[in-house]
Design a protein around this motif. Sequence first.
Motif, short mmCIF file in Angstrom:
data_model
loop_
_atom_site.label_atom_id
_atom_site.label_comp_id
_atom_site.label_asym_id
_atom_site.label_seq_id
_atom_site.Cartn_x
_atom_site.Cartn_y
_atom_site.Cartn_z
N ASN A 17 -1.81 3.03 -2.21
CA ASN A 17 -1.43 3.44 -3.56
C ASN A 17 -2.61 3.53 -4.52
N ASP A 18 -2.48 4.39 -5.51
CA ASP A 18 -3.45 4.55 -6.59
C ASP A 18 -3.39 3.30 -7.46
N ALA A 19 -4.40 2.43 -7.33
CA ALA A 19 -4.41 1.15 -8.05
C ALA A 19 -4.76 1.32 -9.52
N GLU A 20 -5.36 2.45 -9.89
CA GLU A 20 -5.64 2.66 -11.32
C GLU A 20 -4.35 2.87 -12.09
N GLU A 55 -0.79 -3.42 -10.10
CA GLU A 55 -0.22 -4.46 -9.24
C GLU A 55 -0.61 -4.22 -7.78
N ASP A 56 -1.05 -2.99 -7.45
CA ASP A 56 -1.45 -2.65 -6.09
C ASP A 56 -2.96 -2.69 -5.88
N SER A 57 -3.68 -3.29 -6.81
CA SER A 57 -5.13 -3.39 -6.69
C SER A 57 -5.52 -4.32 -5.54
N PHE A 58 -6.75 -4.19 -5.09
CA PHE A 58 -7.24 -5.04 -4.00
C PHE A 58 -7.18 -6.51 -4.41
N CYS A 89 9.70 3.52 -2.09
CA CYS A 89 9.01 4.23 -3.17
C CYS A 89 8.02 5.22 -2.54
N SER A 90 7.77 6.31 -3.22
CA SER A 90 6.78 7.26 -2.72
C SER A 90 5.40 6.63 -2.79
N ILE A 91 4.53 7.03 -1.88
CA ILE A 91 3.14 6.60 -1.99
C ILE A 91 2.60 7.19 -3.27
N LYS A 92 1.88 6.39 -4.03
CA LYS A 92 1.34 6.79 -5.32
C LYS A 92 -0.02 7.45 -5.11
N TRP A 93 0.01 8.77 -4.96
CA TRP A 93 -1.20 9.54 -4.68
C TRP A 93 -2.05 9.65 -5.95
N ARG A 94 -3.35 9.65 -5.77
CA ARG A 94 -4.26 9.84 -6.91
C ARG A 94 -4.16 11.30 -7.35
#
Length: 189
Positions: free
Chosen positions: A77-80, A84-87, A183-188
């Motif tokens: 997922n796009d963490a920006e 909550e999905d950040s490394f 949920c859909s993958i959050k593409w950049r």
Amino acid sequence: MALESESDVIEHGDRAPNFELEGTDGDTHDLESFDDHDALLVVFMCNHCPYVRAKFDAMNAIAADYKDVAVVGINSNDAEEYPEDSFGKMVEYVEDGKIDITAYLRDKSQDVARAYGAVCTPDPFLFENDDDVFRLVYHGRFDDALNPDDEPSGRPGEEIRSAIESVLAGETPEAEFRPSRGCSIKWRG
């Protein structure tokens, strides 16, 4: 928005696309990192999605119950847009025990999700180790609890467990494809 996995980028019998991804353990992992396992369960997942959160216990239990199976989570997922999905948050989830699987990896480029044809979270792919070549034997849902608040009719992760047990017995899983929902993958952008 709920989305179902219906991708056929890789099909039954195909080799797992290789990757080289940073793990929450500080190491870089590729497919060879898991050669000592009889099977590899790759789950495209994240931290924030309620569909994935509902499967944390099932994934952790599968990792604990099947020592010959590497359970590998990949967060693409796009963490920006989804902090909550950040490394850093991935590391926190592992350190506090919310996620207790073989490896939790970060696909920052999103290239690995594309190579596998992953479309939602969770999106599980089970591979059999065929002389150090991982080949797809099952792609589909964990169980019949499709919404975060649903309870499965059997034990959590029943469909994946059945496929794993077939592989470990030297048999081909007979489960028909039933798409995962999440949920859909959050593409950049």
